[in-house]
Design an enzyme around this catalytic site. Sequence first.
Site, short mmCIF file in Angstrom:
data_model
loop_
_atom_site.label_atom_id
_atom_site.label_comp_id
_atom_site.label_asym_id
_atom_site.label_seq_id
_atom_site.Cartn_x
_atom_site.Cartn_y
_atom_site.Cartn_z
N ASN A 11 6.82 36.63 64.07
CA ASN A 11 8.00 36.69 64.92
C ASN A 11 8.59 38.10 64.81
O ASN A 11 9.21 38.43 63.81
CB ASN A 11 9.01 35.63 64.44
CG ASN A 11 10.35 35.73 65.13
OD1 ASN A 11 10.49 36.41 66.14
ND2 ASN A 11 11.34 35.03 64.58
N LYS A 13 10.97 39.35 66.47
CA LYS A 13 12.41 39.39 66.76
C LYS A 13 12.71 40.54 67.74
O LYS A 13 11.85 40.85 68.57
CB LYS A 13 13.21 39.50 65.46
CG LYS A 13 12.79 38.43 64.44
CD LYS A 13 13.70 38.32 63.26
CE LYS A 13 13.18 37.23 62.34
NZ LYS A 13 14.09 36.96 61.22
N HIS A 98 15.51 29.15 66.87
CA HIS A 98 15.56 29.99 65.66
C HIS A 98 17.01 30.08 65.19
O HIS A 98 17.93 30.11 66.01
CB HIS A 98 14.99 31.38 65.97
CG HIS A 98 14.80 32.19 64.74
ND1 HIS A 98 15.83 32.82 64.10
CD2 HIS A 98 13.69 32.45 64.00
CE1 HIS A 98 15.36 33.43 63.02
NE2 HIS A 98 14.07 33.22 62.94
N GLU A 100 18.71 32.46 64.23
CA GLU A 100 19.44 33.60 64.80
C GLU A 100 19.97 33.27 66.19
O GLU A 100 21.03 33.74 66.59
CB GLU A 100 18.54 34.85 64.80
CG GLU A 100 18.37 35.38 63.37
CD GLU A 100 17.06 36.07 63.10
OE1 GLU A 100 16.34 36.44 64.04
OE2 GLU A 100 16.74 36.24 61.90
N GLU A 168 12.80 26.85 58.20
CA GLU A 168 13.26 28.17 57.78
C GLU A 168 14.67 28.05 57.19
O GLU A 168 15.65 28.00 57.95
CB GLU A 168 13.30 29.13 58.98
CG GLU A 168 11.96 29.31 59.66
CD GLU A 168 11.88 30.63 60.41
OE1 GLU A 168 10.97 31.40 60.12
OE2 GLU A 168 12.75 30.89 61.27
N GLY A 174 14.91 36.98 55.93
CA GLY A 174 15.22 38.40 55.79
C GLY A 174 15.89 38.77 54.48
O GLY A 174 16.33 39.91 54.32
N SER A 213 11.21 35.01 54.48
CA SER A 213 10.75 35.95 53.45
C SER A 213 9.32 35.68 52.99
O SER A 213 9.01 35.87 51.81
CB SER A 213 11.72 35.97 52.27
OG SER A 213 12.97 36.49 52.67
P1 PGA Z 1 11.56 36.88 57.64
O1 PGA Z 1 11.93 36.09 58.99
O2 PGA Z 1 10.11 36.63 57.36
O3 PGA Z 1 11.86 38.32 57.95
O4 PGA Z 1 12.43 36.32 56.56
C1 PGA Z 1 11.36 34.84 59.26
C2 PGA Z 1 11.92 34.31 60.57
O5 PGA Z 1 13.12 34.44 60.81
O6 PGA Z 1 11.16 33.76 61.39
#
Ligand code: PGA
Length: 250
Positions: A11, A13, A98, A100, A168, A174, A213
């Site tokens: 992803n 983003k 997601h 976010e 998640e 992140g 992560s």
């Molecule tokens: P990350 O993000 O691997 O940077 O923690 C995962 C995600 O939000 O899909």
Amino acid sequence: MTAIRPLVAGNWKMNGLGASLAEIASLLDRLAQNGLPPTDIMVCPPATLLTKAKLMLEGGPVTLGAQDCHPLASGAHTGDLSAEMLADAGAKAIIVGHSERRTDHGETDAMVNAKTQAAHRAGLSAIICVGETEQERRNGATLEVVQGQLAGSVPRDARAANTVIAYEPVWAIGSGLTPTQDDVAEVHAVIRAELTRLIGEEGTGVRILYGGSVKPGNARELLQIANVNGALVGGASLKAEDFYTILCAY
Ligand code: PGA
């Protein structure tokens, strides 16, 4: 029941300009040189790169995904993209719900459900994201939160072939933090049970990804946990070397 083939999806983003397509080329090179791992592989770049990425990926081992869609097929919704448009641009799947998007755009389970149905209507898979916040975990509400998100977000006609769940934990995204293996196993087992309750036998075949992560250094331990059928990778998917190393955990 036949074994579930894992899926590792990247992803990107809101990251990536035209020059970033070199990472996709590098990933394809690594796969061509070293052979394919026993997992499905997907990259989800920003919508602006889909048509170019499609040309690079056509006929190869990596499929293309998008990151969000509008529930409707077309209409007066300035700035939005429909699932049909994303399919037309080359996407085979769409990430929906997601955290976010749930946070930045106030997306509710009902909206995520409608977007999932839109992806299915366009002939695409939906990768439905769920996960608890740090506060919810501290309050001991993790399982209840995830069950509620699934009940609200998963259409009852969802199929194993067109639906993927990504667990998640919001606090793990992140942050460099990850849950313990026991915690991941517990949540994934509950997701499996809830899917079976919601959509019956089909729920036994739905892929349940872990996300938050995932890095080259922890992929192996996370991906071997029971009911973890792959990963949704954010930051570490932006560099072909890291993403390829994660694939090599299989
Ligand atoms: P990350 O993000 O691997 O940077 O923690 C995962 C995600 O939000 O899909």
